[in-house]
Scaffold this active site. Structure first.
Site, PDB file in Angstrom:
ATOM      1  N   LEU A  73       0.855  -1.173   0.000  1.00  0.00           N
ATOM      2  CA  LEU A  73       0.000   0.000   0.000  1.00  0.00           C
ATOM      3  C   LEU A  73       0.894   1.227   0.000  1.00  0.00           C
ATOM      4  CD1 LEU A  73      -2.696  -0.877   2.727  1.00  0.00           C
ATOM      5  CD2 LEU A  73      -2.994  -0.953   0.244  1.00  0.00           C
ATOM      6  N   ASP A  74       0.397   2.314  -0.588  1.00  0.00           N
ATOM      7  CA  ASP A  74       1.136   3.571  -0.555  1.00  0.00           C
ATOM      8  C   ASP A  74       1.334   4.025   0.890  1.00  0.00           C
ATOM      9  OD1 ASP A  74       0.981   3.571  -3.296  1.00  0.00           O
ATOM     10  OD2 ASP A  74      -0.648   5.042  -3.391  1.00  0.00           O
ATOM     11  N   LYS A  75       2.343   4.832   1.096  1.00  0.00           N
ATOM     12  CA  LYS A  75       2.629   5.376   2.424  1.00  0.00           C
ATOM     13  C   LYS A  75       1.396   6.008   3.058  1.00  0.00           C
ATOM     14  CE  LYS A  75       5.242   9.129   4.632  1.00  0.00           C
ATOM     15  NZ  LYS A  75       6.233  10.208   4.419  1.00  0.00           N
ATOM     16  N   THR A  77      -1.787   5.573   2.364  1.00  0.00           N
ATOM     17  CA  THR A  77      -3.002   4.769   2.314  1.00  0.00           C
ATOM     18  C   THR A  77      -3.038   3.815   3.492  1.00  0.00           C
ATOM     19  OG1 THR A  77      -3.009   4.864  -0.110  1.00  0.00           O
ATOM     20  CG2 THR A  77      -4.386   3.193   0.917  1.00  0.00           C
ATOM     21  N   HIS A 171      -0.612   3.708  -7.933  1.00  0.00           N
ATOM     22  CA  HIS A 171      -1.442   4.910  -7.814  1.00  0.00           C
ATOM     23  C   HIS A 171      -2.685   4.850  -8.702  1.00  0.00           C
ATOM     24  CE1 HIS A 171       1.892   7.773  -6.078  1.00  0.00           C
ATOM     25  NE2 HIS A 171       1.652   6.723  -5.307  1.00  0.00           N
TER      26      HIS A 171
END
Length: 240
Positions: A73-75, A77, A171
């Site tokens: 997961l993105d930082k 999120t 993304h």
């Protein structure tokens, strides 16, 4: 639905500076599912700092090796993040993700919103800058990328969406929402949020369904909204 996991008492509990153990929402012999906090990167980046990968030893629970990430997961999120507890589990999970057999649902609060109450966003994606592979754009020759959406609430010029990424591009949800005219609230890269002092990215991985063992029911887990999203979601009809 999985219940929050409780640490066992048959082995020493190591220091847990990030508070990961209380954030486990599923634990079995093969899989851990963590409710990752927003703002915590899963891997080291150019800026350095503490990462989730640095602390995975906390989640061994008596096994000889650390669990490993089955996806990322993105930082910024939050929400459901799957880890495999041993090599065979990681291989099985990797296959499920590669085949697109893992059902993931994200919640997002967006500015504006789509006209339809449900639909699809089908826009190919490619890196905007080869030196920064995480920075994406819509490109005719890019990788096929498909997102399904459903409106869960509308109010005050915003919408609450359930987003299902059929593909798993970097993304993807953030770019698809922004390029379709309803950027995610708090998105500092693809939206209009300031880099400092903004509301935080209003996107989190709400639930995940893993058909890990074909002879058993799928593993299901659900995360609760992070604190910074609760006020906006409540205004759109979410009840804790």
């Amino acid at each position: 639905m999985s219940r929050p996991a409780s640490p066992s008492t048959d082995h020493p509990v190591p220091p847990d500076p990030l508070g990961l153990i209380p954030r486990l929402i599923h634990r079995d012999a093969n899989i851990l599912i963590l409710d990752k906090p927003a703002g915590l990167p899963v891997h080291k980046g150019p800026g350095g700092g503490v990462t989730l990968s640095d602390q995975l030893h906390v989640l061994r629970f008596g096994l000889p090796r650390d669990p490993e990430l089955a996806h990322r997961l993105d930082k910024d999120t939050a929400g459901c993040l799957v880890l495999g507890r041993h090599r065979r589990a990681l291989e099985r999970l990797g296959l499920l993700f590669k085949r697109g057999e893992v059902a993931k649902t994200y919640w997002a609060v967006v500015e504006g919103g789509p006209d339809a109450d449900a639909g699809e966003i089908d826009l190919p994606l490619a890196p905007r800058d080869p030196k920064r592979g995480w920075w994406m754009k819509v490109a005719p020759g890019g990788q096929p990328s498909l997102t399904r959406f459903t409106i869960l609430g509308r109010a005050g010029g915003r919408a609450w969406l359930a987003l299902e990424p059929v593909t798993g591009r970097t993304h993807q949800l953030r770019v698809h929402c922004a390029e379709t005219g309803f950027p995610i609230l708090g998105d500092t890269i693809y939206g209009s949020a300031p880099r400092r002092g903004g509301p935080g990215l209003h996107l989190f991985a709400r639930s995940i369904v893993l058909p890990y063992d074909p002879k058993r029911e799928p593993v299901r887990a659900e995360a609760q909204p992070p604190d910074h999203m609760r006020e906006a979601l409540a205004a759109l009809g979410w009840a804790a």
